[in-house]
Structures are given as C-alpha cells and as structure tokens.
Design an enzyme around this catalytic site. Structure first.
Site, PDB file in Angstrom:
ATOM      1  N   MET A 130      -8.943   8.131  -0.315  1.00 27.09           N
ATOM      2  CA  MET A 130     -10.009   8.686   1.132  1.00 27.09           C
ATOM      3  C   MET A 130     -10.368   9.888   0.647  1.00 27.09           C
ATOM      4  O   MET A 130      -9.613  10.721   0.126  1.00 27.09           O
ATOM      5  CB  MET A 130      -9.292   8.517   1.978  1.00 27.09           C
ATOM      6  CG  MET A 130      -8.204   7.043   2.470  1.00 27.09           C
ATOM      7  SD  MET A 130      -7.760   7.122   4.123  1.00 27.09           S
ATOM      8  CE  MET A 130      -6.758   5.510   3.742  1.00 27.09           C
ATOM      9  N   HIS A 154      -1.268  -1.368  -4.323  1.00 27.78           N
ATOM     10  CA  HIS A 154      -2.560  -1.072  -3.639  1.00 27.78           C
ATOM     11  C   HIS A 154      -2.634   0.450  -3.524  1.00 27.78           C
ATOM     12  O   HIS A 154      -1.760   1.174  -2.773  1.00 27.78           O
ATOM     13  CB  HIS A 154      -2.444  -1.736  -2.345  1.00 27.78           C
ATOM     14  CG  HIS A 154      -3.767  -1.817  -1.830  1.00 27.78           C
ATOM     15  ND1 HIS A 154      -4.857  -2.308  -1.995  1.00 27.78           N
ATOM     16  CD2 HIS A 154      -4.176  -0.907  -0.560  1.00 27.78           C
ATOM     17  CE1 HIS A 154      -5.923  -2.177  -1.143  1.00 27.78           C
ATOM     18  NE2 HIS A 154      -5.487  -1.140  -0.289  1.00 27.78           N
ATOM     19  N   ASP A 196      -6.624  -6.477   4.275  1.00 29.04           N
ATOM     20  CA  ASP A 196      -5.860  -5.155   4.338  1.00 29.04           C
ATOM     21  C   ASP A 196      -6.022  -4.526   5.510  1.00 29.04           C
ATOM     22  O   ASP A 196      -6.996  -4.293   6.092  1.00 29.04           O
ATOM     23  CB  ASP A 196      -6.720  -4.152   3.219  1.00 29.04           C
ATOM     24  CG  ASP A 196      -6.109  -2.749   3.092  1.00 29.04           C
ATOM     25  OD1 ASP A 196      -5.079  -2.601   3.745  1.00 29.04           O
ATOM     26  OD2 ASP A 196      -6.664  -2.071   2.638  1.00 29.04           O
ATOM     27  N   HIS A 209      -8.524   0.781  -3.878  1.00 28.79           N
ATOM     28  CA  HIS A 209      -9.169   0.832  -2.934  1.00 28.79           C
ATOM     29  C   HIS A 209     -10.110   2.114  -2.397  1.00 28.79           C
ATOM     30  O   HIS A 209      -9.561   3.051  -2.121  1.00 28.79           O
ATOM     31  CB  HIS A 209      -8.421   0.155  -1.703  1.00 28.79           C
ATOM     32  CG  HIS A 209      -9.176  -0.004  -0.358  1.00 28.79           C
ATOM     33  ND1 HIS A 209      -8.583  -0.214   0.841  1.00 28.79           N
ATOM     34  CD2 HIS A 209     -10.591   0.068   0.081  1.00 28.79           C
ATOM     35  CE1 HIS A 209      -9.432  -0.304   1.711  1.00 28.79           C
ATOM     36  NE2 HIS A 209     -10.880  -0.449   1.235  1.00 28.79           N
ATOM     37  N   ASP A 233      -4.607   3.516  -1.960  1.00 26.75           N
ATOM     38  CA  ASP A 233      -5.905   3.669  -1.148  1.00 26.75           C
ATOM     39  C   ASP A 233      -6.416   5.591  -1.453  1.00 26.75           C
ATOM     40  O   ASP A 233      -5.721   6.366  -1.195  1.00 26.75           O
ATOM     41  CB  ASP A 233      -5.243   3.910   0.435  1.00 26.75           C
ATOM     42  CG  ASP A 233      -5.137   2.324   0.732  1.00 26.75           C
ATOM     43  OD1 ASP A 233      -5.861   1.599   0.816  1.00 26.75           O
ATOM     44  OD2 ASP A 233      -4.091   2.089   1.187  1.00 26.75           O
ATOM     45  N   SER A 251       0.980  -1.061   0.077  1.00 24.29           N
ATOM     46  CA  SER A 251       0.010   0.075  -0.030  1.00 24.29           C
ATOM     47  C   SER A 251       0.741   1.205   0.147  1.00 24.29           C
ATOM     48  O   SER A 251       1.575   1.562   0.778  1.00 24.29           O
ATOM     49  CB  SER A 251      -0.935  -0.215   1.094  1.00 24.29           C
ATOM     50  OG  SER A 251      -1.541   1.436   1.503  1.00 24.29           O
ATOM     51  N   MET A 272     -11.478  -5.820   5.450  1.00 27.11           N
ATOM     52  CA  MET A 272     -10.716  -4.925   6.275  1.00 27.11           C
ATOM     53  C   MET A 272     -10.370  -5.828   7.562  1.00 27.11           C
ATOM     54  O   MET A 272     -11.046  -5.975   8.347  1.00 27.11           O
ATOM     55  CB  MET A 272     -11.384  -3.553   6.247  1.00 27.11           C
ATOM     56  CG  MET A 272     -11.674  -2.792   5.259  1.00 27.11           C
ATOM     57  SD  MET A 272     -10.103  -2.545   4.283  1.00 27.11           S
ATOM     58  CE  MET A 272      -9.244  -1.492   5.467  1.00 27.11           C
ATOM     59  N   MET A 280     -12.233   4.587  -0.598  1.00 31.12           N
ATOM     60  CA  MET A 280     -12.918   4.676   0.613  1.00 31.12           C
ATOM     61  C   MET A 280     -13.438   6.109   0.483  1.00 31.12           C
ATOM     62  O   MET A 280     -13.248   6.893   0.991  1.00 31.12           O
ATOM     63  CB  MET A 280     -11.957   4.576   1.676  1.00 31.12           C
ATOM     64  CG  MET A 280     -11.348   3.448   2.082  1.00 31.12           C
ATOM     65  SD  MET A 280      -9.759   3.106   3.012  1.00 31.12           S
ATOM     66  CE  MET A 280      -8.816   3.226   1.620  1.00 31.12           C
TER      67      MET A 280
END
Ligand code: DX5
Ligand code: ZN
Length: 219
Positions: free
Chosen positions: A40, A36, A178, A69, A38, A11, A140, A71
């Site tokens: 957000m 990966h 994760d 991913h 992330d 990540s 998660m 979020m």
C-alpha cells in the site's frame, strides 16, 4: 493457472512484524499455500505498508508462492522491481490503471503471473475484455487498506457471476477473494467458485494460526 483443490493465502499484514522470521517459519511449516503480501502506498489506499526490501528478505526465507497485491497508483512504474524482489504473482487494481491490457502484458513479460483486482464498488462486467488473458482475478470483499474489516456480502454474488463467465468461455484464471474471510464466509465463497482464500486477521489473530490455516484448508 490451475489448482485441484482450493488454496489458502495468509496475509502477512496481520502478522507480528517484530517476529517476522518466526511468522514465516510458522507459515512454511503450515498448510498455507501462498504468502499474500499487501503493498500500500498511502495514495491508492489510505494506508502504507512495505516495499521491495521486505519482499526480498521474505523471498530468502520461503519457497512458497509470493502473491503480491499492489494497492498503489502508477503500478506500471514498479512491476519489474516487484518481480526482481521475488514476487511470483503480481496483482494490480483495475481502478489504478488506464492501460490495463498493457500493464498485464508488462507483468507477464517479467515471467510473473498476472492478476487483476477489483474494489467492492466495481462490477465484474468491466473486466470482460481482460478476462481472456489474466491468470487471476482478485475480488475484494472489503474496501482495501486495512485488515480486520467486515466482509461485504455482495462479493459472493460477484464470485458466482465470475465463475459462470469462466465456465461459459472456458477461461483459465483463478478466483481469489480478499477481506473478512473466516470459516463461514470462506465456505460460502468456495461454493460460489472461489479458488484462493486470503485471510489476515482471522489467521494471525487466532490462538493457533497453524490450526486455523488447516481449518481453512479443509473447508
Ligand atoms: C486489505 C488487504 C487484505 C487484508 C485482509 O486491503 O488487501 O489482504 O490483509 O485482512 P483480513 O483478512 O483481516 O480482512
Ligand atoms: Zn490483499
């Protein structure tokens, strides 16, 4: 999706953003399978990271799979743009969508693989009607939002349960985990049936990230 042995997906959240080009170079040369990423938005989770422009630039520097991913709330508004930016896999949260079936097909229509993620408090059973048509399920093992948190041990049972359902119905989705993954938790998760280990702080906080990735690969 299919995979013979397990995959490691570092990540980039825990990487050094000032040295991003070098970090990407290191990952390219390493045994890392996927990147990966992330995403957000400060609404679905109490943190904000990066968006399309950064993904676009990462895309120009690697051939490896970009595992995004999301979020974010209202993910349906941005799926095509994540795909255009270069995402290969787009994972959305079960908790962020009222129309998950439609959303999964929206992702697939772009040509990306579709994943669904569940938070630590969300039970596997709510995915019963979703499992036949997803490419990946992301369990998660921390509350999403930050790197470097402690592994929530109940995630292991969720992986085992999901793996049993997968076998029973001969489903093809991969199981990704994760949060708080290291050599100990990683090993336990793999024996429970996980296929992809995401790791952020454990890799980038180690003295030799390349070697740490290798250690996660040979678990
Ligand atoms: C957390 C993110 C993770 C995070 C994991 O919300 O989804 O991908 O980077 O970090 P570690 O491996 O440090 O728990
Ligand atoms: Zn993540």
């Amino acid at each position: 999706m299919e995979t013979k042995s397990h995959l490691v997906a570092p990540s980039l959240l825990s990487s050094n953003f000032l040295e991003l080009a070098n970090e990407i170079d290191m990952l390219n040369k390493s045994k890392a399978d996927w990147f990966h990423l992330d995403i957000m938005d400060g609404r679905f989770v109490p943190n904000i990271t990066f968006g399309f422009e950064i993904i676009k630039q990462i895309r120009t520097k690697t051939q490896k799979t970009l595992d995004t991913h999301l979020m974010i709330v209202e993910p349906e508004k941005y799926i095509e743009r994540f795909r255009e930016a270069g995402a290969d896999i787009i994972t959305v949260h079960y908790e962020a969508s009222n129309h998950l079936h439609r959303l999964i097909y929206q992702i697939k229509e772009t040509g990306a693989k579709a994943g669904v993620a569940i938070n630590p408090h969300t039970p596997i059973c709510v995915l019963e009607e979703t499992l036949p048509f997803v490419d990946m399920v992301l369990i998660m093992s921390v509350n999403p939002g930050f790197g470097g948190q402690k592994f929530i041990t109940t995630a292991t049972d969720k992986v085992a349960k999901l793996d049993r359902i997968r076998k029973k119905h001969k489903y093809k989705f991969l199981i990704e985990v994760d949060g708080g993954v290291n050599l100990d938790t990683g090993k336990i998760l793999l024996s429970a049936g996980a296929n992809i280990l995401v790791a952020g702080s454990f890799i980038f906080g180690s003295e030799n990230p390349t070697k740490t990735i290798e250690q996660l690969k040979i678990l």
